[in-house]
Design an enzyme around this catalytic site. Structure first.
Site, PDB file in Angstrom:
ATOM      1  N   TRP A 296       3.556  50.474  51.126  1.00 38.22           N
ATOM      2  CA  TRP A 296       2.344  49.986  51.771  1.00 38.22           C
ATOM      3  C   TRP A 296       1.385  49.396  50.718  1.00 38.22           C
ATOM      4  O   TRP A 296       1.193  49.984  49.651  1.00 38.22           O
ATOM      5  CB  TRP A 296       1.644  51.130  52.526  1.00 38.22           C
ATOM      6  CG  TRP A 296       0.315  50.701  53.040  1.00 38.22           C
ATOM      7  CD1 TRP A 296       0.074  49.920  54.138  1.00 38.22           C
ATOM      8  CD2 TRP A 296      -0.954  50.945  52.435  1.00 38.22           C
ATOM      9  NE1 TRP A 296      -1.274  49.670  54.259  1.00 38.22           N
ATOM     10  CE2 TRP A 296      -1.931  50.297  53.225  1.00 38.22           C
ATOM     11  CE3 TRP A 296      -1.353  51.647  51.300  1.00 38.22           C
ATOM     12  CZ2 TRP A 296      -3.283  50.333  52.920  1.00 38.22           C
ATOM     13  CZ3 TRP A 296      -2.709  51.682  50.992  1.00 38.22           C
ATOM     14  CH2 TRP A 296      -3.660  51.037  51.805  1.00 38.22           C
TER      15      TRP A 296
ATOM     16  N   TRP B  80       0.181  42.437  66.858  1.00 33.92           N
ATOM     17  CA  TRP B  80       1.028  43.541  67.356  1.00 33.92           C
ATOM     18  C   TRP B  80       1.383  44.404  66.147  1.00 33.92           C
ATOM     19  O   TRP B  80       2.188  44.014  65.317  1.00 33.92           O
ATOM     20  CB  TRP B  80       2.277  42.956  68.017  1.00 33.92           C
ATOM     21  CG  TRP B  80       3.191  43.943  68.685  1.00 33.92           C
ATOM     22  CD1 TRP B  80       3.818  44.995  68.116  1.00 33.92           C
ATOM     23  CD2 TRP B  80       3.595  43.940  70.070  1.00 33.92           C
ATOM     24  NE1 TRP B  80       4.584  45.657  69.039  1.00 33.92           N
ATOM     25  CE2 TRP B  80       4.472  45.030  70.259  1.00 33.92           C
ATOM     26  CE3 TRP B  80       3.313  43.131  71.173  1.00 33.92           C
ATOM     27  CZ2 TRP B  80       5.072  45.315  71.486  1.00 33.92           C
ATOM     28  CZ3 TRP B  80       3.909  43.416  72.389  1.00 33.92           C
ATOM     29  CH2 TRP B  80       4.770  44.507  72.530  1.00 33.92           C
ATOM     30  N   ASP B  81       0.747  45.581  66.091  1.00 31.01           N
ATOM     31  CA  ASP B  81       0.868  46.424  64.902  1.00 31.01           C
ATOM     32  C   ASP B  81       1.849  47.571  65.163  1.00 31.01           C
ATOM     33  O   ASP B  81       2.194  47.876  66.315  1.00 31.01           O
ATOM     34  CB  ASP B  81      -0.533  46.985  64.588  1.00 31.01           C
ATOM     35  CG  ASP B  81      -0.719  47.367  63.131  1.00 31.01           C
ATOM     36  OD1 ASP B  81       0.277  47.437  62.391  1.00 31.01           O
ATOM     37  OD2 ASP B  81      -1.881  47.627  62.733  1.00 31.01           O
TER      38      ASP B  81
ATOM     39  N   ASN C  74       2.426  51.335  63.008  1.00 27.49           N
ATOM     40  CA  ASN C  74       1.874  51.926  61.792  1.00 27.49           C
ATOM     41  C   ASN C  74       2.552  53.160  61.234  1.00 27.49           C
ATOM     42  O   ASN C  74       1.897  53.962  60.555  1.00 27.49           O
ATOM     43  CB  ASN C  74       0.390  52.229  62.019  1.00 27.49           C
ATOM     44  CG  ASN C  74      -0.459  51.013  61.715  1.00 27.49           C
ATOM     45  OD1 ASN C  74      -0.430  50.507  60.602  1.00 27.49           O
ATOM     46  ND2 ASN C  74      -1.169  50.521  62.701  1.00 27.49           N
TER      47      ASN C  74
ATOM     48  N   ASP D 177      -1.754  44.567  53.703  1.00 20.28           N
ATOM     49  CA  ASP D 177      -3.174  44.931  53.730  1.00 20.28           C
ATOM     50  C   ASP D 177      -3.820  44.659  52.376  1.00 20.28           C
ATOM     51  O   ASP D 177      -5.036  44.738  52.244  1.00 20.28           O
ATOM     52  CB  ASP D 177      -3.336  46.427  54.054  1.00 20.28           C
ATOM     53  CG  ASP D 177      -3.190  46.688  55.545  1.00 20.28           C
ATOM     54  OD1 ASP D 177      -3.307  45.734  56.329  1.00 20.28           O
ATOM     55  OD2 ASP D 177      -2.944  47.839  55.920  1.00 20.28           O
TER      56      ASP D 177
END
Ligand code: DGJ
Length: 737
Positions: free
Chosen positions: A204, A481-482, A484, A548
């Site tokens: 991430w 459209w995430d 996680n 991100d």
């Protein structure tokens, strides 16, 4: 194009496939054994071509008694099976419930169809685009267990690439269990100076860290067991002739049209041949195939170039564009402002409309309401699954808010994470059994949430209906459209060996129906940034949130690695605040903006917290981007300097007709007393004259140069000082042909 070459007796010698400049050739040995003949530049083999050179050596095994002309270990194969005399990794493994293995696949027949293969709803290019495609289907059969495998090959219409997949059919009387079902296996000679492997790994906010290493002996395997393709990178691998550059050297690459568990492996065998394979990760997979049933592997896209990494990227970029929904293939992406880093979960309607007004002032064309608008979601601990607007934050509901945003002259976009459920949600309280879990065990939380079990039809139906009602109410122009969290405590034992693949089949079905019914809505794929950015999602998501991490000093390398496969239009790239929210680093506005010029521009900013001067400069950058948007998003993107090889990154977009180009240079590691930089721009017309100018370096004198001068001597400039990271862009306009 597909042709079949027969020998003087009329027996099939070769199946020859061509995809513009690339060729794929399979030879048939003894009328039964498929042997891989060639993957590379296209040519037509002679009917009296060479017989495969594969006699067993030393400790080798002659597969058939009385025939020492070949051993499977030395034969280049198309879809190798295990347990024979080939000791490299097989392409598939299957068995009967008693454990009798399926093996000895022999060629039986072939067909050529005028369509894309049928892969049971797995991602493929939209067939409605009308171009002519052909698929070669080769049927192989195991005479003992009744398993047949059909190998499927489709020359990709955009050139330089082939789709490959395998379809398994149980023609026997007993159930079969498929334990390994790779999409492709290629046996290649180790040519010339050897090969280098280019693969990515990461996590991430540090997606796609690219590594290039020489191919040594043994087996090198990459993959994901996370249920999603993962932050490490797409299911993809490149093999480049040692020393290949952006413009030189032979490169082959493969990627899967798949979004779940995957492997890509390369194996250098004792006889210096290279087996290159990829497909579903076999470890958490087991598929029960009853008599009469079929199972399709995901498609793999195999690409080839003789002109280096730039060449292979161009092949992938063209294919990616073709995979996009027709309505977004050639359509310029709007500049958006996303609310996430401006206010996270902390907002009400007044705050959102102020933000939207600020977005408009900065030149944005679309306002995206990110996480936090539904249920009682004021942090990431609740409400996923309760997809109704929170009346405290959005009293009039989504439709009214969307109208107010539109009244400001902006499009309206919305975030949603439909595959997830919070333990603290009405949905979970009503249906605790809908969360993915192993039988008899509790599910585990990741980002305080569970994954819904889409393999259950009632859960899939709930998700589809929930998304449809949100879309009906808000009528968004854009949807993020995430997804996680990775999968855990699911799959991996035989009773759940089908689950992760069934999940994806259901997800692809939902996405296909929803995106077909909303062709004007731009769907952007996100999974905590770039955690599910793969060619399997492109038919639904023509754009991805690549990470991100928007810190230019790191983002440049994420974009560099992403650009190996993905065209710029597919990569959302945002200008964000300084200090950066992920790394805390302070960065110049020019570097943040120009780095984001490497994809589809967005803003992750709160104008209220910006100085007037930064607002003005940001507006200027947005206008500069818009003036070059078609060139940046749909030109040929070339990598000029690699952030992995020094302190600088640079990339350029060259117009398809070579009339103009736009280049960006970023100095990611500041240097005192810097030497001049030479930025070479490839892909222009050699003899045409271009004018080079910049708005970023004071004192830079615009000049004229031919295309060949710009590709060999390049643009020489003194790096601007005083800002960190330093950044500059150049416009290159053709004056005469
Ligand atoms: C992860 C995404 O990558 C972010 O951009 C943001 O949408 C958050 N999820 C919201 O929860």
């Amino acid at each position: 194009m597909i042709t079949i070459i027969r020998d003087a007796r009329g027996e099939i010698r070769y199946f020859v496939l061509a995809s513009k400049e690339a060729g794929y050739i399979i030879s048939l040995h003894k009328g039964r054994i498929l042997s891989h003949y060639h993957f590379g530049a296209a040519f037509t083999p002679c009917a009296a071509g060479p017989v495969p050179l594969a006699p067993p050596q030393g400790f080798g095994v002659a597969e058939e008694r009385g025939d020492t002309s070949y051993s499977l270990h030395r034969l280049a194969q198309e879809y190798p099976w295990g347990l024979g005399g080939d000791f490299r990794s097989p392409a598939f493994a299957a068995e009967t419930p008693r454990g009798a293995p399926c093996m000895e696949l022999a060629y039986r027949r072939h067909r050529i169809t005028r369509s894309w293969p049928d892969l049971d709803g797995l991602p493929l290019p939209d067939p409605e685009s009308g171009e002519e495609v052909e698929t070669l289907e080769l049927d192989l059969e195991d005479p003992v267990t009744g398993l047949s495998v059909t190998l499927l090959y489709t020359p990709f219409p955009t050139g330089g690439a082939f789709l490959r997949a395998a379809r398994f059919s149980n023609g026997g009387t007993e159930p079969l269990i498929i334990r390994r079902a790779l999409s492709f296996s290629l046996d290649l000679p180790l040519r010339g100076p050897g090969l280098e492997v280019l693969a990515t790994e990461g996590g991430w906010a540090r997606e796609r860290v690219l590594e290039r290493r020489p191919l040594g002996r043994g087996r090198l395997e990459f993959g994901s067991r996370r249920g999603v393709s993962g932050h490490g990178g797409s299911p993809a691998l490149l093999l480049a002739e040692a020393g290949s550059g952006e413009d030189s050297g032979e490169v082959i690459g493969a990627t899967l049209l798949y979004s779940g568990d995957w492997i890509m492996a390369v194996e250098r065998a004792e006889d210096e041949t290279v087996r290159f394979q990829g497909g579903l990760h076999p470890e958490l997979f087991a598929w029960h195939l009853l008599p009469g049933e079929t199972f399709a592997s995901p498609a793999a896209l195999l690409a080839h170039s003789t002109v280096g990494l730039g060449g292979i990227s161009e092949v992938f970029h063209r294919a990616a564009r073709r995979l996009m929904p027709a309505s977004w293939r050639d359509r310029e992406r709007p500049v958006l402002l996303n609310s996430w880093e401006a206010c996270y979960f902390d907002y009400d309607e007044k705050r959102l409309l102020e933000l939207a007004r600020g977005a408009k002032e900065l030149g944005a064309e679309l306002f995206v309401l990110d996480d936090g608008w539904f249920g009682r979601r004021d942090n990431d601990c609740s409400s996923l699954g309760d997809w109704r607007a929170n009346p405290r934050k959005i009293p009039g509901g989504l439709g009214t808010l969307a109208d107010k945003v539109r009244a400001l002259g902006l499009g309206f976009g919305l975030w949603i994470e439909p595959e997830a459920v919070s333990p603290d949600s009405d949905l979970f309280r009503t249906h605790p059994d809908w969360a993915l879990a192993l039988p008899g065990r509790e599910p585990a939380e990741g980002r305080n949430q569970f994954i819904l079990d889409l393999s259950r039809p009632e859960v899939a139906a709930f998700i589809e209906n929930a998304v449809r009602s949100v879309l009906a109410e808000a009528k968004p122009d854009y949807v993020k459209w995430d997804m996680n969290r990775p999968f855990s405590r699911s799959g991996g034992v035989s009773m759940q060996g089908e689950l992760r693949h069934r999940y994806l089949l259901a997800l692809y079905g939902i996405l296909r129906r929803i995106t077909r019914d909303h062709p004007e809505t731009l769907f952007e794929g996100c999974a905590g940034g770039g955690g599910r950015m793969d060619f399997g999602m492109i038919p639904f998501f023509p754009q991805f949130w690549a990470s991100d991490n928007t810190d230019a000093a790191f983002r440049a390398s994420i974009q560099h690695a992403s650009s190996l496969l993905f065209p710029p239009a597919a990569l959302g790239a945002h200008i964000s605040a300084s200090p950066n929210h992920q790394t805390g680093r302070h960065a110049s506005l020019a570097s943040r903006a120009l780095c984001a010029f490497g994809g589809s521009l967005g803003l992750e900013l709160d104008p209220e917290r910006m100085s007037k001067e930064d607002q003005r400069k940001t507006r200027e950058f947005v206008e500069r981007y818009k003036a070059r948007r078609a060139l940046i998003q749909f030109g040929k993107q070339r990598r000029l300097l690699s952030p992995y090889e020094g302190g600088d990154a640079a990339f350029a977009s060259v117009a398809q007709d070579r009339s103009r180009a736009f280049a960006v240079w970023l100095r990611l590691r500041a240097l005192p007393n810097p030497a001049p930089v030479a930025l070479r721009i490839p892909g222009l017309e050699d003899r045409a004259v271009y004018r080079v100018s910049t708005q970023d370096i004071g004192g830079f004198q615009p000049f004229e140069a031919t295309g060949s001068e710009l590709s060999s001597r390049g643009i020489l400039f003194a790096p601007p000082l005083g800002e960190d990271p330093a950044a500059a862009s150049f416009d290159i306009e053709r004056l005469s042909a």
